[in-house]
Design an enzyme around this catalytic site. Structure first.
Site, PDB file in Angstrom:
ATOM      1  N   GLU A 102       9.169  87.879 127.804  1.00  0.00           N
ATOM      2  CA  GLU A 102       8.902  86.692 127.067  1.00  0.00           C
ATOM      3  C   GLU A 102       7.340  85.728 127.499  1.00  0.00           C
ATOM      4  OE1 GLU A 102      11.695  85.664 126.394  1.00  0.00           O
ATOM      5  OE2 GLU A 102      13.581  86.043 127.756  1.00  0.00           O
TER       6      GLU A 102
ATOM      7  N   ASN B   3      10.950  81.379 121.192  1.00  0.00           N
ATOM      8  CA  ASN B   3       9.824  80.977 121.911  1.00  0.00           C
ATOM      9  C   ASN B   3       9.040  81.816 121.990  1.00  0.00           C
ATOM     10  OD1 ASN B   3      10.615  83.566 122.683  1.00  0.00           O
ATOM     11  ND2 ASN B   3      11.313  82.609 125.359  1.00  0.00           N
TER      12      ASN B   3
ATOM     13  N   ASP C  99      15.047  97.050 123.269  1.00  0.00           N
ATOM     14  CA  ASP C  99      15.229  96.489 124.413  1.00  0.00           C
ATOM     15  C   ASP C  99      17.372  96.748 124.392  1.00  0.00           C
ATOM     16  OD1 ASP C  99      16.444  95.025 122.726  1.00  0.00           O
ATOM     17  OD2 ASP C  99      14.221  93.531 123.222  1.00  0.00           O
TER      18      ASP C  99
ATOM     19  N   HIS D 175       8.868  85.693 121.919  1.00  0.00           N
ATOM     20  CA  HIS D 175       9.286  86.926 122.180  1.00  0.00           C
ATOM     21  C   HIS D 175       9.170  87.537 121.361  1.00  0.00           C
ATOM     22  CE1 HIS D 175      13.719  86.267 123.173  1.00  0.00           C
ATOM     23  NE2 HIS D 175      13.944  87.164 122.418  1.00  0.00           N
TER      24      HIS D 175
END
Ligand code: GLP
Length: 253
Positions: free
Chosen positions: A150, A143, A74, A145
């Site tokens: 997400e 979280n 990413d 990810h």
């Protein structure tokens, strides 16, 4: 310590340093078995130690990156490659500038792409043209990810343009001067892209990740915890330190 849970091979080490060595050894084995390995690489604080070990191995003549190809997961958008918080800069600084990889074989989504959809399609095509990813290294966000997928991202999605969650911006702001400077969007391999890798190595360290590691490994498979999809992948190694693995160790004891 090694444990098996469903299809996961879980390797637990007593320190960050030893966790880093274990990850570097897995990557080195892959390259030493297949010189033209296609690696999927990750950023964040977690893999830095493993990258240092790989640099040491190459300096010692035990590893050769000359035929290796890399695709990073990413990149923020928009961000200039010269920005020291870009993942392009991070990879050069933490790995690529210190090993004998051909820069032409290092791929990261373009953080300044004017047309993000075209960039995402082109990135996916480049991975396909390289015959896919042999080994994908992953960290995990607080979280759950993976890459920048997400919670609630579709499991089938390929490389795409995403909006970052406020909690991710907050978590990643530790690397920037302030949260305001963290880009609000990113280009990321999708969960479908990651899942297509032939082998996945997920590195998780630190007590702060113990709860999300437990949810990803032992919890329900749900888009709310993107990493939980890895429970269905046929070839996943989790390499963790004892702090990150403490809840998992307690439940699998
Ligand atoms: C970023 C990256 C992820 C990485 C995560 C965790 O959000 N996009 O690939 O896994 O941070 O980073 P850290 O290892 O610093 O906790």
């Amino acid at each position: 310590m090694e444990k098996r849970y469903r299809n996961f091979k879980i390797i637990i080490k007593d320190s960050y340093d030893n966790t880093s060595s274990a990850v570097a050894d897995i990557i080195a084995d892959c390259i030493n078995t297949k010189a033209n390995t296609v690696l999927g690489l990750a950023t964040g604080g977690t893999p830095v130690g493993a990258y240092k070990k790989l640099i040491e191995m190459q300096s010692a003549g035990k590893l050769d990156f000359s035929r290796v190809t890399c695709f990073n997961l990413d990149e923020y958008h928009p961000i200039a490659a010269t920005n020291d918080q870009s993942y392009k800069y991070f990879m050069k600084d933490n790995l690529f500038d210190h090993i004998n990889i051909d820069p032409a074989n290092t791929h990261i989504p373009d953080g300044m792409a004017a047309d993000v959809q075209t960039e995402c399609i082109a990135y996916e095509q480049k991975i396909a043209a390289a015959s896919g990813i042999d080994l994908q290294l992953l960290g995990i966000g607080m979280n759950g990810h993976i890459g920048f997928n997400e919670p609630a991202s579709a499991f089938s999605r390929v490389t795409n343009y995403v909006e970052l969650e406020a909690s991710t911006i907050e978590a990643n702001s530790r690397y920037f001067d302030s949260a305001d400077e963290v880009p609000k969007h990113a280009l990321t391999m999708g969960i479908g892209t990651i899942f297509a890798a032939r082998q996945i190595v997920m590195m998780i360290t630190g007590a702060a990740k113990a709860n999300i590691a437990e949810a990803a490994v032992l919890g329900n498979i749900t888009p709310q915890v993107p990493a939980s999809i890895l429970q269905l992948h046929p070839n996943v190694m989790l390499v963790m330190d004892g702090d990150a693995a403490k809840n998992i160790i307690a439940r699998l004891a």
